[in-house]
Design a protein around this motif. Structure first.
Motif, PDB file in Angstrom:
ATOM      1  N   LEU A 168       0.824  -1.193   0.000  1.00 54.21           N
ATOM      2  CA  LEU A 168       0.000   0.000   0.000  1.00 54.21           C
ATOM      3  C   LEU A 168       0.866   1.252   0.000  1.00 54.21           C
ATOM      4  CD1 LEU A 168      -2.859   1.228   0.237  1.00 54.21           C
ATOM      5  CD2 LEU A 168      -2.564   1.140   2.714  1.00 54.21           C
ATOM      6  N   ALA A 169       1.859   1.299   0.856  1.00 60.48           N
ATOM      7  CA  ALA A 169       2.724   2.475   0.965  1.00 60.48           C
ATOM      8  C   ALA A 169       3.513   2.719  -0.322  1.00 60.48           C
ATOM      9  CB  ALA A 169       3.678   2.328   2.145  1.00 60.48           C
ATOM     10  N   ALA A 170       3.932   1.640  -0.991  1.00 61.76           N
ATOM     11  CA  ALA A 170       4.714   1.796  -2.220  1.00 61.76           C
ATOM     12  C   ALA A 170       3.868   2.349  -3.359  1.00 61.76           C
ATOM     13  CB  ALA A 170       5.317   0.456  -2.613  1.00 61.76           C
ATOM     14  N   GLU A 171       2.564   2.055  -3.360  1.00 69.81           N
ATOM     15  CA  GLU A 171       1.696   2.490  -4.449  1.00 69.81           C
ATOM     16  C   GLU A 171       1.174   3.912  -4.283  1.00 69.81           C
ATOM     17  OE1 GLU A 171      -1.463  -0.328  -4.785  1.00 69.81           O
ATOM     18  OE2 GLU A 171      -0.107  -2.005  -5.095  1.00 69.81           O
ATOM     19  N   LEU A 172       1.065   4.380  -3.048  1.00 69.66           N
ATOM     20  CA  LEU A 172       0.466   5.681  -2.783  1.00 69.66           C
ATOM     21  C   LEU A 172       1.531   6.723  -2.464  1.00 69.66           C
ATOM     22  CD1 LEU A 172      -2.478   4.403  -0.568  1.00 69.66           C
ATOM     23  CD2 LEU A 172      -2.584   5.107  -2.953  1.00 69.66           C
ATOM     24  N   PRO A 173       1.282   7.983  -2.835  1.00 70.06           N
ATOM     25  CA  PRO A 173       2.268   9.032  -2.525  1.00 70.06           C
ATOM     26  C   PRO A 173       2.281   9.339  -1.031  1.00 70.06           C
ATOM     27  CG  PRO A 173       0.293   9.987  -3.479  1.00 70.06           C
ATOM     28  CD  PRO A 173       0.118   8.498  -3.543  1.00 70.06           C
ATOM     29  N   TRP A 207       3.627  14.563   8.587  1.00 72.76           N
ATOM     30  CA  TRP A 207       3.610  13.362   7.741  1.00 72.76           C
ATOM     31  C   TRP A 207       2.544  12.440   8.290  1.00 72.76           C
ATOM     32  CZ3 TRP A 207       6.851   8.644   9.002  1.00 72.76           C
ATOM     33  CH2 TRP A 207       6.753   7.667   7.997  1.00 72.76           C
ATOM     34  N   TRP A 208       1.688  11.927   7.400  1.00 74.36           N
ATOM     35  CA  TRP A 208       0.612  11.025   7.777  1.00 74.36           C
ATOM     36  C   TRP A 208       0.843   9.690   7.079  1.00 74.36           C
ATOM     37  CZ3 TRP A 208      -5.115  11.660   5.936  1.00 74.36           C
ATOM     38  CH2 TRP A 208      -5.940  10.785   6.652  1.00 74.36           C
ATOM     39  N   PRO A 209       1.578   8.769   7.699  1.00 74.31           N
ATOM     40  CA  PRO A 209       1.860   7.479   7.053  1.00 74.31           C
ATOM     41  C   PRO A 209       0.600   6.619   6.939  1.00 74.31           C
ATOM     42  CG  PRO A 209       2.651   7.473   9.314  1.00 74.31           C
ATOM     43  CD  PRO A 209       2.147   8.856   9.043  1.00 74.31           C
ATOM     44  N   TYR A 210       0.645   5.637   6.064  1.00 73.59           N
ATOM     45  CA  TYR A 210      -0.475   4.722   5.853  1.00 73.59           C
ATOM     46  C   TYR A 210      -0.462   3.566   6.847  1.00 73.59           C
ATOM     47  CZ  TYR A 210      -1.003   7.182   1.449  1.00 73.59           C
ATOM     48  OH  TYR A 210      -1.176   8.162   0.507  1.00 73.59           O
ATOM     49  N   SER A 211       0.699   3.309   7.472  1.00 74.09           N
ATOM     50  CA  SER A 211       0.831   2.186   8.406  1.00 74.09           C
ATOM     51  C   SER A 211       1.924   2.514   9.417  1.00 74.09           C
ATOM     52  CB  SER A 211       1.194   0.906   7.642  1.00 74.09           C
ATOM     53  OG  SER A 211       2.529   0.977   7.171  1.00 74.09           O
ATOM     54  N   ARG A 212       2.176   1.573  10.314  1.00 72.41           N
ATOM     55  CA  ARG A 212       3.257   1.717  11.294  1.00 72.41           C
ATOM     56  C   ARG A 212       4.470   0.870  10.895  1.00 72.41           C
ATOM     57  NH1 ARG A 212       1.725   4.700  15.581  1.00 72.41           N
ATOM     58  NH2 ARG A 212      -0.493   4.885  15.978  1.00 72.41           N
ATOM     59  N   ASP A 213       4.603   0.605   9.620  1.00 72.59           N
ATOM     60  CA  ASP A 213       5.711  -0.179   9.077  1.00 72.59           C
ATOM     61  C   ASP A 213       6.753   0.783   8.510  1.00 72.59           C
ATOM     62  OD1 ASP A 213       7.444  -1.849   7.711  1.00 72.59           O
ATOM     63  OD2 ASP A 213       5.885  -2.869   6.562  1.00 72.59           O
ATOM     64  N   LEU A 214       7.787   1.090   9.293  1.00 67.22           N
ATOM     65  CA  LEU A 214       8.803   2.052   8.859  1.00 67.22           C
ATOM     66  C   LEU A 214       9.511   1.624   7.579  1.00 67.22           C
ATOM     67  CD1 LEU A 214      10.551   3.269  12.126  1.00 67.22           C
ATOM     68  CD2 LEU A 214       9.345   4.660  10.455  1.00 67.22           C
ATOM     69  N   ALA A 215       9.763   0.330   7.429  1.00 66.14           N
ATOM     70  CA  ALA A 215      10.453  -0.148   6.232  1.00 66.14           C
ATOM     71  C   ALA A 215       9.641   0.144   4.973  1.00 66.14           C
ATOM     72  CB  ALA A 215      10.734  -1.645   6.346  1.00 66.14           C
ATOM     73  N   ALA A 216       8.330   0.139   5.085  1.00 61.46           N
ATOM     74  CA  ALA A 216       7.471   0.429   3.935  1.00 61.46           C
ATOM     75  C   ALA A 216       7.225   1.918   3.768  1.00 61.46           C
ATOM     76  CB  ALA A 216       6.135  -0.293   4.091  1.00 61.46           C
ATOM     77  N   GLU A 217       7.156   2.638   4.852  1.00 61.93           N
ATOM     78  CA  GLU A 217       6.760   4.049   4.810  1.00 61.93           C
ATOM     79  C   GLU A 217       7.900   5.021   4.515  1.00 61.93           C
ATOM     80  OE1 GLU A 217       3.719   5.165   4.889  1.00 61.93           O
ATOM     81  OE2 GLU A 217       2.674   3.338   5.489  1.00 61.93           O
ATOM     82  N   LEU A 218       9.115   4.709   4.944  1.00 55.12           N
ATOM     83  CA  LEU A 218      10.220   5.657   4.774  1.00 55.12           C
ATOM     84  C   LEU A 218      10.664   5.877   3.325  1.00 55.12           C
ATOM     85  CD1 LEU A 218      12.423   4.994   7.923  1.00 55.12           C
ATOM     86  CD2 LEU A 218      10.934   6.959   7.438  1.00 55.12           C
ATOM     87  N   PRO A 219      10.735   4.839   2.458  1.00 51.67           N
ATOM     88  CA  PRO A 219      11.169   5.116   1.079  1.00 51.67           C
ATOM     89  C   PRO A 219      10.298   6.137   0.327  1.00 51.67           C
ATOM     90  CG  PRO A 219      11.415   2.797   1.548  1.00 51.67           C
ATOM     91  CD  PRO A 219      10.676   3.391   2.722  1.00 51.67           C
ATOM     92  N   PRO A 220       8.943   6.035   0.361  1.00 49.40           N
ATOM     93  CA  PRO A 220       8.157   7.074  -0.317  1.00 49.40           C
ATOM     94  C   PRO A 220       8.325   8.451   0.322  1.00 49.40           C
ATOM     95  CG  PRO A 220       6.742   5.186   0.229  1.00 49.40           C
ATOM     96  CD  PRO A 220       8.079   4.960   0.851  1.00 49.40           C
ATOM     97  N   LEU A 221       8.510   8.489   1.631  1.00 47.84           N
ATOM     98  CA  LEU A 221       8.728   9.777   2.304  1.00 47.84           C
ATOM     99  C   LEU A 221      10.040  10.399   1.833  1.00 47.84           C
ATOM    100  CD1 LEU A 221       8.017  11.899   4.466  1.00 47.84           C
ATOM    101  CD2 LEU A 221       9.264  10.472   6.108  1.00 47.84           C
ATOM    102  N   ILE A 265       1.503  11.933  12.186  1.00 54.64           N
ATOM    103  CA  ILE A 265       0.085  11.729  12.474  1.00 54.64           C
ATOM    104  C   ILE A 265      -0.186  10.235  12.419  1.00 54.64           C
ATOM    105  CG2 ILE A 265      -2.256  12.237  11.694  1.00 54.64           C
ATOM    106  CD1 ILE A 265      -1.019  14.816  10.407  1.00 54.64           C
ATOM    107  N   PRO A 266      -0.762   9.650  13.463  1.00 54.93           N
ATOM    108  CA  PRO A 266      -1.005   8.205  13.458  1.00 54.93           C
ATOM    109  C   PRO A 266      -1.814   7.771  12.233  1.00 54.93           C
ATOM    110  CG  PRO A 266      -1.422   9.119  15.627  1.00 54.93           C
ATOM    111  CD  PRO A 266      -1.203  10.283  14.708  1.00 54.93           C
ATOM    112  N   PRO A 267      -1.476   6.621  11.653  1.00 57.75           N
ATOM    113  CA  PRO A 267      -2.144   6.170  10.433  1.00 57.75           C
ATOM    114  C   PRO A 267      -3.653   6.009  10.591  1.00 57.75           C
ATOM    115  CG  PRO A 267      -0.349   4.678  11.026  1.00 57.75           C
ATOM    116  CD  PRO A 267      -0.439   5.709  12.082  1.00 57.75           C
ATOM    117  N   GLU A 268      -4.117   5.681  11.790  1.00 57.33           N
ATOM    118  CA  GLU A 268      -5.541   5.447  12.002  1.00 57.33           C
ATOM    119  C   GLU A 268      -6.343   6.724  12.234  1.00 57.33           C
ATOM    120  OE1 GLU A 268      -3.287   5.091  15.851  1.00 57.33           O
ATOM    121  OE2 GLU A 268      -3.022   4.241  13.873  1.00 57.33           O
ATOM    122  N   ALA A 323      -6.679  14.614  10.693  1.00 58.15           N
ATOM    123  CA  ALA A 323      -5.371  14.663  10.030  1.00 58.15           C
ATOM    124  C   ALA A 323      -5.200  15.985   9.285  1.00 58.15           C
ATOM    125  CB  ALA A 323      -5.215  13.484   9.076  1.00 58.15           C
ATOM    126  N   ALA A 324      -6.250  16.464   8.648  1.00 57.23           N
ATOM    127  CA  ALA A 324      -6.166  17.740   7.927  1.00 57.23           C
ATOM    128  C   ALA A 324      -5.897  18.890   8.892  1.00 57.23           C
ATOM    129  CB  ALA A 324      -7.460  17.986   7.150  1.00 57.23           C
TER     130      ALA A 324
END
Length: 191
Positions: free
Chosen positions: A13-18, A37-51, A114-117, A123-124
């Motif tokens: 999910l994180a890789a597909e979305l900006p 920053w409002w990540p999609y999950s709490r998975d740093l390995a997935a969230e940090l590259p798009p950031l 901002i927590p993903p949930e 969040a706005a």
């Protein structure tokens, strides 16, 4: 009984979305935060590259990231990102709602996380508040303020539901519903 598993991992999910970002405009006013920053999950390995990819143009190449382990279940030491490596560290002294980004050549940036949930309206509000130039509000203060706003909204909804459930009964100044006998009869006026 049939069990269906969602095979869409947060990483996919994180890789597909900006990256969902709100950055402070360039100004001479220095504030506590450089945005949110409002990540999609709490998975740093997935969230940090798009950031890191989203920030490369405005801020340069991010090389190091620090977090507080309170909000992240797994903290990898390194994360591959576009053919390079992001080094990740954690510090319990750091605000749990803040992410610090470092670059060898450009500097340091602090983002509210901002927590993903979090609901989109909340969040706005947080993203807008974190991007105000020169703001002295810290990540912890912004999150506490948002929690108070959510409580206020929840209480207002509850009061309205109570009002409607009582048929719109008037409340006495002491917080209890007034019976119909306490109201003036039709055609008379309050004196």
């Amino acid at each position: 009984m049939t069990t269906t598993l969602d095979r869409t991992a947060p990483r996919d999910l994180a890789a597909e979305l900006p990256a969902r970002l709100s950055l402070t405009p360039k100004t001479t006013l220095a504030g506590q935060l450089d945005g949110a920053w409002w990540p999609y999950s709490r998975d740093l390995a997935a969230e940090l590259p798009p950031l890191a990819a989203a920030l490369e143009e405005p801020w340069g190449r991010i090389t190091r990231v620090t977090v507080n382990p309170t909000r992240w279940p797994v903290i990898p030491h390194t994360v591959p990102a576009d053919g390079r490596t992001l080094h990740v560290a954690w510090f319990t002294e750091q605000d749990p709602d803040k992410l610090i980004l470092l670059s060898y050549t450009v500097g340091r940036w602090d983002l509210l996380v901002i927590p993903p949930e979090t609901e989109p309206a909340a969040a706005a509000r947080l993203m807008a508040a974190a991007a105000i130039p020169g703001s002295v509000l810290t990540a912890g203060v912004l999150m506490a303020d948002e929690a108070a706003i959510r409580r206020g909204i929840r209480d207002a909804v509850r009061r309205e539901a109570t009002w409607e459930g009582e048929g719109g009964a008037c409340m006495s100044p002491f917080g209890s519903p007034m019976g119909r006998s306490a109201l003036p009869p039709p055609g008379s006026t309050w004196r």
